[in-house]
Scaffold this motif. Structure first.
Motif, short mmCIF file in Angstrom:
data_model
loop_
_atom_site.label_atom_id
_atom_site.label_comp_id
_atom_site.label_asym_id
_atom_site.label_seq_id
_atom_site.Cartn_x
_atom_site.Cartn_y
_atom_site.Cartn_z
N THR A 1 0.83 -1.20 0.00
CA THR A 1 0.00 0.00 0.00
C THR A 1 0.86 1.25 0.00
OG1 THR A 1 -1.70 -1.19 1.24
CG2 THR A 1 -1.87 1.20 1.17
N SER A 2 1.90 1.22 0.82
CA SER A 2 2.77 2.38 0.89
C SER A 2 3.44 2.67 -0.45
CB SER A 2 3.83 2.15 1.97
OG SER A 2 4.80 3.17 1.92
N GLU A 3 3.96 1.61 -1.05
CA GLU A 3 4.64 1.81 -2.33
C GLU A 3 3.67 2.32 -3.38
OE1 GLU A 3 6.42 -1.72 -3.89
OE2 GLU A 3 7.03 -0.68 -5.73
N TYR A 4 2.49 1.76 -3.38
CA TYR A 4 1.47 2.17 -4.35
C TYR A 4 1.12 3.64 -4.18
CZ TYR A 4 -3.18 2.70 -6.38
OH TYR A 4 -4.26 3.15 -7.09
N LEU A 5 0.89 4.02 -2.93
CA LEU A 5 0.51 5.41 -2.69
C LEU A 5 1.64 6.37 -3.07
CD1 LEU A 5 -1.51 5.21 0.64
CD2 LEU A 5 -2.33 5.50 -1.70
N SER B 1 -9.95 5.70 -8.63
CA SER B 1 -9.40 4.79 -9.63
C SER B 1 -9.40 3.35 -9.13
CB SER B 1 -7.99 5.22 -10.03
OG SER B 1 -7.12 5.12 -8.93
N ILE B 2 -9.34 3.19 -7.81
CA ILE B 2 -9.44 1.83 -7.28
C ILE B 2 -10.86 1.30 -7.43
CG2 ILE B 2 -9.50 0.52 -5.13
CD1 ILE B 2 -6.96 1.78 -4.30
N GLN B 3 -11.82 2.16 -7.09
CA GLN B 3 -13.22 1.76 -7.19
C GLN B 3 -13.57 1.30 -8.60
OE1 GLN B 3 -15.52 1.75 -4.74
NE2 GLN B 3 -15.08 3.37 -3.25
N LYS B 4 -12.95 1.97 -9.57
CA LYS B 4 -13.32 1.68 -10.96
C LYS B 4 -12.64 0.43 -11.55
CE LYS B 4 -12.48 5.81 -12.49
NZ LYS B 4 -12.28 7.05 -13.28
N MET B 5 -11.60 -0.05 -10.87
CA MET B 5 -10.86 -1.16 -11.47
C MET B 5 -11.69 -2.44 -11.54
SD MET B 5 -7.95 -0.07 -12.47
CE MET B 5 -6.88 -1.52 -12.64
N GLU C 1 -1.74 -3.75 -10.45
CA GLU C 1 -0.78 -4.63 -9.79
C GLU C 1 -1.03 -4.63 -8.27
OE1 GLU C 1 3.29 -3.58 -10.43
OE2 GLU C 1 3.98 -5.13 -9.02
N TYR C 2 -1.31 -3.46 -7.75
CA TYR C 2 -1.56 -3.35 -6.31
C TYR C 2 -2.78 -4.17 -5.91
CZ TYR C 2 -3.20 -1.25 -1.95
OH TYR C 2 -3.67 -1.06 -0.68
N LEU C 3 -3.85 -4.00 -6.67
CA LEU C 3 -5.07 -4.73 -6.32
C LEU C 3 -4.87 -6.23 -6.43
CD1 LEU C 3 -7.85 -2.51 -7.91
CD2 LEU C 3 -7.19 -2.74 -5.51
N LEU C 4 -4.21 -6.67 -7.47
CA LEU C 4 -3.98 -8.11 -7.62
C LEU C 4 -3.21 -8.66 -6.43
CD1 LEU C 4 -3.23 -8.38 -11.45
CD2 LEU C 4 -5.21 -9.25 -10.19
N MET D 1 -3.11 -7.37 -3.34
CA MET D 1 -3.92 -7.33 -2.12
C MET D 1 -5.00 -8.42 -2.16
SD MET D 1 -2.65 -5.02 -0.16
CE MET D 1 -3.85 -4.34 1.00
N LEU D 2 -5.62 -8.59 -3.29
CA LEU D 2 -6.65 -9.62 -3.41
C LEU D 2 -6.03 -11.01 -3.22
CD1 LEU D 2 -8.68 -8.20 -6.43
CD2 LEU D 2 -9.33 -8.20 -4.01
N ALA D 3 -4.82 -11.18 -3.76
CA ALA D 3 -4.16 -12.48 -3.62
C ALA D 3 -3.86 -12.77 -2.15
CB ALA D 3 -2.87 -12.49 -4.44
N MET D 4 -3.71 -11.74 -1.36
CA MET D 4 -3.43 -11.96 0.06
C MET D 4 -4.72 -12.09 0.87
SD MET D 4 -0.06 -9.78 1.00
CE MET D 4 -0.83 -8.19 0.75
#
Lengths: 123, 123, 123, 123
Positions: free
Chosen positions: A93-97, A113-117, B95-98, B100-103
DNA sequence: GTGGTCTAGACCACC
DNA sequence: GTGGTCTAGACCACG
């Protein structure tokens, strides 16, 4: 979980990430046996030496225990697993942000943008 | 923007990411001159050839124009910059979502963990 | 004659070729004055030093004579010009044929592809 | 195919041309392995890095596939090879004609000078 | 052995 | 001063 080999990162580290995510998600639970080096190398289509190295790294982290001549299994230390999960999540999360903020996105834009993915459509 | 060298990724690719983020965020605007190869190699404390390689890659992407014997500057193609920004954001988010979801995190947990991150406190 | 700067060949050599072709074609005749260094550097949009170097090379070849404080003119040695023209043609033709043959084209295919080129439409 | 180093063109580009001609001519066919970086650098007597750069360029063109830790081979994309061959031929022919026309040769003279060249004697 | 990357240092063409 | 290229030699990941 899908497996996609990259070329811009050491393969053994990609395997470490791959297994670690399976462990912290519970996909492989405490006490479950891991695939043997040969099996996993076949599944991932990489050299056994590379898998060996990844397993060694996971042992160093304490997430995997080796039972001589029997195989490897996920650690029984649930606290360690839980802690790893939180640490990993925080790191990702930190790296992403940091990346998104560096590109000039605002908090609202990031959340939007997360909501829309699509990845979240069935989560 | 901070610069922190990693060991698990090619240095020239880290430089590409570093500059690219500065460009898409507008931190370096269209027409602005980039540091010379020698200057940047001094700042980042890497070999000039490594910077050269990173710059060549950015040029290939179209984000940077080279004026021989004069220097390099950010492209004037605003559309390309905008497009790059959106693509990058999508890649990072996906990539971030994948991960986090994988975890095993749920949509709500992901959004929550973002809300709580310090990085967003003043964003 | 068109002027198109390349990046994969020294600029001063491109200027040498450019002038030499004008001389052997008669576009600039024996005794004609060449543009001054400043004029040509303006026309070609390159640094005067670069033009200077190209002119020096042409003098070395004997195609250009320098008259102190007056300017440069095309040599009066018609034989040299004629010989240069034939040598250049032979070089160009030889290099072209070697390239085409190396790519597996036959004599007939080469002649055909020349016949079809637009460049010859009004020649 | 002969190898002759020039001084007026980047070595890595000469290597690109050299290999590309071998590929489009079929001298090296689809799926054939290329010499390793070290082998070719030995054969051509240039630094391995220079060969590496040339190979990277050919890969970028799509004419060569890299199998990490195994080697490189010519692409299986026959269409791309064919297209490259035609494009190259057109470029060479166009440049040749522009040069000859600029020197004042007529269509007939050009065709004649080709007919007379020794290179075509056994083609 | 393979390809990939990096450093150190050099020379060139050009401004 | 700029960018572009090259050499020499090293280390890494991987098979």
């Amino acid at each position: 979980m899908e497996w996609k080999l990259r070329t811009d990162r050491a393969v053994y580290l990609q395997i470490v990430d791959y297994i670690r995510k399976q462990i912290v998600s519970g996909e492989i639970g405490s006490g479950d046996k891991l695939l043997s080096v040969r099996e996993l190398s076949g599944v991932l289509n990489v050299n056994p030496n590379t898998v060996q190295r990844a397993y060694a790294e996971l042992e160093r982290m304490g997430l995997v225990d080796t039972m001589r001549n029997i195989g490897r299994e996920v650690t029984g230390d649930m606290d360690l697993i839980k802690k790893s999960r939180e640490e990993l999540a925080k790191e990702y999360t930190s790296e992403y942000l940091l990346n998104m903020l560096a590109m000039g996105f605002t908090k609202e834009e990031i959340l939007m943008s997360i909501q829309k993915m699509e990845e979240l459509k069935n989560a």
